[in-house]
Design a protein around this motif. Structure first.
Motif, PDB file in Angstrom:
ATOM      1  N   VAL A  16       0.837  -1.197   0.000  1.00  0.00           N
ATOM      2  CA  VAL A  16       0.000   0.000   0.000  1.00  0.00           C
ATOM      3  C   VAL A  16       0.877   1.254   0.000  1.00  0.00           C
ATOM      4  CG1 VAL A  16      -0.219  -0.046   2.542  1.00  0.00           C
ATOM      5  CG2 VAL A  16      -1.894   1.210   1.156  1.00  0.00           C
ATOM      6  N   GLY A  17       0.499   2.209  -0.837  1.00  0.00           N
ATOM      7  CA  GLY A  17       1.215   3.470  -0.902  1.00  0.00           C
ATOM      8  C   GLY A  17       2.418   3.483  -1.821  1.00  0.00           C
ATOM      9  N   THR A  18       2.658   2.364  -2.533  1.00  0.00           N
ATOM     10  CA  THR A  18       3.814   2.285  -3.425  1.00  0.00           C
ATOM     11  C   THR A  18       3.372   2.375  -4.883  1.00  0.00           C
ATOM     12  OG1 THR A  18       3.719  -0.134  -3.638  1.00  0.00           O
ATOM     13  CG2 THR A  18       4.973   0.768  -1.766  1.00  0.00           C
ATOM     14  N   SER A  19       4.335   2.564  -5.761  1.00  0.00           N
ATOM     15  CA  SER A  19       4.025   2.605  -7.199  1.00  0.00           C
ATOM     16  C   SER A  19       3.491   1.262  -7.666  1.00  0.00           C
ATOM     17  CB  SER A  19       5.275   2.989  -7.999  1.00  0.00           C
ATOM     18  OG  SER A  19       6.317   2.052  -7.798  1.00  0.00           O
ATOM     19  N   GLY A  20       3.947   0.173  -7.048  1.00  0.00           N
ATOM     20  CA  GLY A  20       3.441  -1.154  -7.408  1.00  0.00           C
ATOM     21  C   GLY A  20       1.962  -1.301  -7.101  1.00  0.00           C
ATOM     22  N   GLU A  21       1.535  -0.761  -5.965  1.00  0.00           N
ATOM     23  CA  GLU A  21       0.106  -0.784  -5.631  1.00  0.00           C
ATOM     24  C   GLU A  21      -0.687   0.047  -6.638  1.00  0.00           C
ATOM     25  OE1 GLU A  21      -2.898   1.140  -2.366  1.00  0.00           O
ATOM     26  OE2 GLU A  21      -1.454   2.162  -3.638  1.00  0.00           O
ATOM     27  N   MET A  22      -0.163   1.208  -7.009  1.00  0.00           N
ATOM     28  CA  MET A  22      -0.855   2.069  -7.968  1.00  0.00           C
ATOM     29  C   MET A  22      -0.999   1.379  -9.315  1.00  0.00           C
ATOM     30  SD  MET A  22       0.453   5.933  -7.165  1.00  0.00           S
ATOM     31  CE  MET A  22      -0.787   6.603  -8.270  1.00  0.00           C
ATOM     32  N   LYS A  23       0.076   0.687  -9.754  1.00  0.00           N
ATOM     33  CA  LYS A  23       0.024  -0.034 -11.027  1.00  0.00           C
ATOM     34  C   LYS A  23      -1.000  -1.173 -10.964  1.00  0.00           C
ATOM     35  CE  LYS A  23       3.955  -1.179 -12.936  1.00  0.00           C
ATOM     36  NZ  LYS A  23       5.357  -1.674 -13.040  1.00  0.00           N
ATOM     37  N   ALA A  24      -1.029  -1.865  -9.833  1.00  0.00           N
ATOM     38  CA  ALA A  24      -1.999  -2.956  -9.677  1.00  0.00           C
ATOM     39  C   ALA A  24      -3.418  -2.408  -9.680  1.00  0.00           C
ATOM     40  CB  ALA A  24      -1.720  -3.720  -8.388  1.00  0.00           C
ATOM     41  N   GLY A  25      -3.623  -1.277  -9.006  1.00  0.00           N
ATOM     42  CA  GLY A  25      -4.947  -0.655  -8.991  1.00  0.00           C
ATOM     43  C   GLY A  25      -5.404  -0.255 -10.378  1.00  0.00           C
ATOM     44  N   MET A  26      -4.487   0.275 -11.186  1.00  0.00           N
ATOM     45  CA  MET A  26      -4.816   0.652 -12.560  1.00  0.00           C
ATOM     46  C   MET A  26      -5.161  -0.585 -13.388  1.00  0.00           C
ATOM     47  SD  MET A  26      -4.789   3.917 -12.968  1.00  0.00           S
ATOM     48  CE  MET A  26      -4.675   4.037 -14.756  1.00  0.00           C
ATOM     49  N   PHE A  27      -4.433  -1.675 -13.163  1.00  0.00           N
ATOM     50  CA  PHE A  27      -4.710  -2.926 -13.877  1.00  0.00           C
ATOM     51  C   PHE A  27      -6.121  -3.412 -13.557  1.00  0.00           C
ATOM     52  CE2 PHE A  27      -4.838  -7.586 -13.792  1.00  0.00           C
ATOM     53  CZ  PHE A  27      -4.487  -7.881 -15.103  1.00  0.00           C
ATOM     54  N   ILE A  28      -6.483  -3.397 -12.267  1.00  0.00           N
ATOM     55  CA  ILE A  28      -7.808  -3.856 -11.849  1.00  0.00           C
ATOM     56  C   ILE A  28      -8.889  -2.949 -12.414  1.00  0.00           C
ATOM     57  CG2 ILE A  28      -9.299  -4.236  -9.848  1.00  0.00           C
ATOM     58  CD1 ILE A  28      -6.621  -4.895  -8.300  1.00  0.00           C
ATOM     59  N   ALA A  29      -8.669  -1.637 -12.355  1.00  0.00           N
ATOM     60  CA  ALA A  29      -9.645  -0.693 -12.908  1.00  0.00           C
ATOM     61  C   ALA A  29      -9.847  -0.933 -14.399  1.00  0.00           C
ATOM     62  CB  ALA A  29      -9.187   0.740 -12.664  1.00  0.00           C
ATOM     63  N   GLY A  30      -8.769  -1.253 -15.098  1.00  0.00           N
ATOM     64  CA  GLY A  30      -8.877  -1.565 -16.521  1.00  0.00           C
ATOM     65  C   GLY A  30      -9.730  -2.792 -16.769  1.00  0.00           C
ATOM     66  N   LYS A  31      -9.586  -3.786 -15.914  1.00  0.00           N
ATOM     67  CA  LYS A  31     -10.415  -4.992 -16.020  1.00  0.00           C
ATOM     68  C   LYS A  31     -11.885  -4.664 -15.745  1.00  0.00           C
ATOM     69  CE  LYS A  31      -7.356  -8.054 -17.130  1.00  0.00           C
ATOM     70  NZ  LYS A  31      -7.454  -8.832 -18.378  1.00  0.00           N
ATOM     71  N   PHE A  32     -12.133  -3.853 -14.718  1.00  0.00           N
ATOM     72  CA  PHE A  32     -13.504  -3.465 -14.407  1.00  0.00           C
ATOM     73  C   PHE A  32     -14.151  -2.731 -15.585  1.00  0.00           C
ATOM     74  CE2 PHE A  32     -13.181  -3.206  -9.439  1.00  0.00           C
ATOM     75  CZ  PHE A  32     -12.916  -4.565  -9.396  1.00  0.00           C
ATOM     76  N   GLN A  33     -13.369  -1.861 -16.192  1.00  0.00           N
ATOM     77  CA  GLN A  33     -13.889  -1.098 -17.337  1.00  0.00           C
ATOM     78  C   GLN A  33     -14.196  -2.025 -18.505  1.00  0.00           C
ATOM     79  OE1 GLN A  33     -11.240   1.948 -18.856  1.00  0.00           O
ATOM     80  NE2 GLN A  33     -12.945   3.106 -19.713  1.00  0.00           N
ATOM     81  N   ALA A  34     -13.293  -2.966 -18.775  1.00  0.00           N
ATOM     82  CA  ALA A  34     -13.491  -3.895 -19.892  1.00  0.00           C
ATOM     83  C   ALA A  34     -14.724  -4.777 -19.674  1.00  0.00           C
ATOM     84  CB  ALA A  34     -12.247  -4.761 -20.075  1.00  0.00           C
ATOM     85  N   ILE A  35     -14.992  -5.113 -18.421  1.00  0.00           N
ATOM     86  CA  ILE A  35     -16.164  -5.925 -18.100  1.00  0.00           C
ATOM     87  C   ILE A  35     -17.449  -5.146 -18.346  1.00  0.00           C
ATOM     88  CG2 ILE A  35     -17.409  -7.009 -16.169  1.00  0.00           C
ATOM     89  CD1 ILE A  35     -14.598  -7.674 -14.997  1.00  0.00           C
ATOM     90  N   GLY A  36     -17.367  -3.838 -18.183  1.00  0.00           N
ATOM     91  CA  GLY A  36     -18.551  -2.999 -18.354  1.00  0.00           C
ATOM     92  C   GLY A  36     -19.131  -2.486 -17.051  1.00  0.00           C
ATOM     93  N   LEU A  37     -18.335  -2.539 -15.978  1.00  0.00           N
ATOM     94  CA  LEU A  37     -18.795  -1.996 -14.714  1.00  0.00           C
ATOM     95  C   LEU A  37     -18.827  -0.467 -14.769  1.00  0.00           C
ATOM     96  CD1 LEU A  37     -16.837  -4.195 -12.102  1.00  0.00           C
ATOM     97  CD2 LEU A  37     -18.902  -4.749 -13.395  1.00  0.00           C
ATOM     98  N   GLN A  38     -19.594   0.130 -13.875  1.00  0.00           N
ATOM     99  CA  GLN A  38     -19.616   1.582 -13.743  1.00  0.00           C
ATOM    100  C   GLN A  38     -18.599   2.002 -12.685  1.00  0.00           C
ATOM    101  OE1 GLN A  38     -23.552   2.903 -12.695  1.00  0.00           O
ATOM    102  NE2 GLN A  38     -24.553   1.590 -14.205  1.00  0.00           N
ATOM    103  N   PRO A  39     -17.834   3.060 -12.925  1.00  0.00           N
ATOM    104  CA  PRO A  39     -16.924   3.555 -11.880  1.00  0.00           C
ATOM    105  C   PRO A  39     -17.728   3.962 -10.646  1.00  0.00           C
ATOM    106  CG  PRO A  39     -16.485   4.620 -13.989  1.00  0.00           C
ATOM    107  CD  PRO A  39     -17.773   3.880 -14.150  1.00  0.00           C
ATOM    108  N   LYS A  40     -17.239   3.583  -9.460  1.00  0.00           N
ATOM    109  CA  LYS A  40     -17.979   3.912  -8.242  1.00  0.00           C
ATOM    110  C   LYS A  40     -17.044   4.428  -7.152  1.00  0.00           C
ATOM    111  CE  LYS A  40     -22.277   3.880  -6.725  1.00  0.00           C
ATOM    112  NZ  LYS A  40     -23.332   4.653  -7.415  1.00  0.00           N
ATOM    113  N   GLY A  41     -15.914   5.002  -7.565  1.00  0.00           N
ATOM    114  CA  GLY A  41     -15.023   5.602  -6.594  1.00  0.00           C
ATOM    115  C   GLY A  41     -15.457   7.018  -6.269  1.00  0.00           C
TER     116      GLY A  41
END
Length: 389
Positions: A16-41
């Protein structure tokens, strides 16, 4: 596969709080977007949070192998990742898994060697991969076939003390009174040969045990516990009166070590776990809004014991005693001769019927004392002498 990407060296252990966490978060968000989820942050896919750790830290992952201290550090910024499936329903189901891990190793690491990336394939790239699979399945279901909306959440900061899920529950982005229940997947990548799946927190609603025993998937055998308080993110939701479950395939020798890598994951077992959770969702969909119940907190706090044995309990064991899944080098258990597979049945004069009696017994001893410990090894009782630290 999603798991091998999340558990790859390029994410540097996802602390948490590292560039690796940020990259992982972006990867997951990309998957959510591809699935067709709505952003809810907050405004996109992310809910940002900030914590300033103070010593002593909250004990993490029930068991005396947890570290009880954390150096005072500057504030740490983390991000939860949230996607939404709006079916126009009255209530929402939250399905979550934490995506952070230990980076290069921190106070929760059980590794005694040189610094190395802790990739956390089972803990918890496995849970996030299962989360993405479930989100894909749910997003493809016609809205008229379900009575719930779904909030899909990847938490960060779990390894430091449930930071992300705790922050969400204190700063919710949906109405928590409209949340039906929460499902949490933490370490679902090591289904064993007996196909034992631990389902914790079944006491948080009387509906759970009306539904779970009737589910049959690929020979999975469930081991249940009632307490809503445990060492994972479902606890945060239980604490705000939301029924919750935690799915868990058990600890192992690679837990919180650099060796928790993708090639050791039981992928076929993960598929079975996902199929099982799908059946839970389908059956719960017919139950309407379920009732929440408080449970007896069976998890001792760090103040309840002053000593450590330095072992990893086998949480999948349902027999009498505390079966050992591994020992930490240089700690009292290893020095006394405990081995993986041993079952502790008595500490001094105290019987050890299960993990809770074991942890209660730890509170009876002081550092420097020597205690007789009775164990079973391959069907034979043995007595070992342990000096507490």
């Amino acid at each position: 596969m999603n798991l091998s990407v999340l558990a790859g060296d390029s994410f540097e252990g996802r602390a948490v709080g590292t560039s690796g966490e940020m990259k992982a978060g972006m990867f997951i968000a990309g998957k959510f977007q591809a699935i067709g989820l709505q952003p809810k942050g907050d405004s996109t896919w992310f809910q940002k949070f900030t914590f300033v750790p103070h010593a002593p830290a909250q004990v993490h992952h029930t068991g005396d192998s947890a570290s009880l201290g954390m150096a005072l550090v500057k504030e740490i910024n983390g991000r939860n990742v949230l996607g939404y499936i709006d079916n126009g329903a009255e209530n929402t189901v939250i399905i979550g898994a934490h995506y952070d891990h230990l980076g290069m190793g921190d106070e929760n690491s059980l590794w005694t060697g040189p610094k190395a990336i802790h990739n956390g394939a089972d803990d918890n790239a496995s849970g996030v991969s299962a989360l993405i699979e479930l989100a894909t399945w749910l997003a493809a279901k016609p809205s008229g076939t379900t009575s719930n909306n779904y909030l899909i959440m990847a938490f960060s900061g779990e390894e430091k003390g449930l930071w992300g899920s705790n922050y969400f529950c204190k700063n919710p982005l949906i109405d928590l009174k409209k949340v039906n229940y929460m499902l949490n997947m933490d370490m679902v990548g090591r289904l064993n040969a007996e196909k034992a799946l631990a389902i914790n927190a079944v006491g948080t609603s009387p509906t759970w045990m009306k539904v779970l025993p009737d589910i049959n998937v690929d020979g999975i055998k469930i081991i249940t516990s009632e307490s809503g308080v445990g060492a994972s993110d479902h606890t945060s939701f239980y604490n705000v009166d939301i029924p919750a479950l935690h799915f868990f395939t058990g600890q192992h020798e690679d837990y919180h070590k650099p060796s928790d890598d993708a090639e050791k994951v039981n992928y076929a077992g993960m598929v079975s776990v996902v199929k099982y959770i799908q059946q839970v969702i389908l059956k719960m969909d017919k139950q309407g809004k379920i009732e929440f119940t408080r449970t007896k907190d069976a998890t001792p706090s760090s103040a309840d014991f002053k000593v450590t044995l330095g072992v990893m309990p086998d949480y999948m064991y349902s027999g009498v005693g505390l079966r050992i899944d591994g020992t930490k080098d240089g700690k009292p258990g290893a020095k006394a001769g405990l081995l993986k597979g041993d079952t502790v049945i008595k500490l001094g004069e105290y019987e050890v019927g299960d993990i809770y009696q074991y942890m209660e017994a730890l509170g009876k001893f002081s550092k420097g004392e020597t205690t007789e410990m009775v164990i079973e090894r391959e069907g034979q009782k043995m007595t070992l002498s342990v000096t507490w630290e």
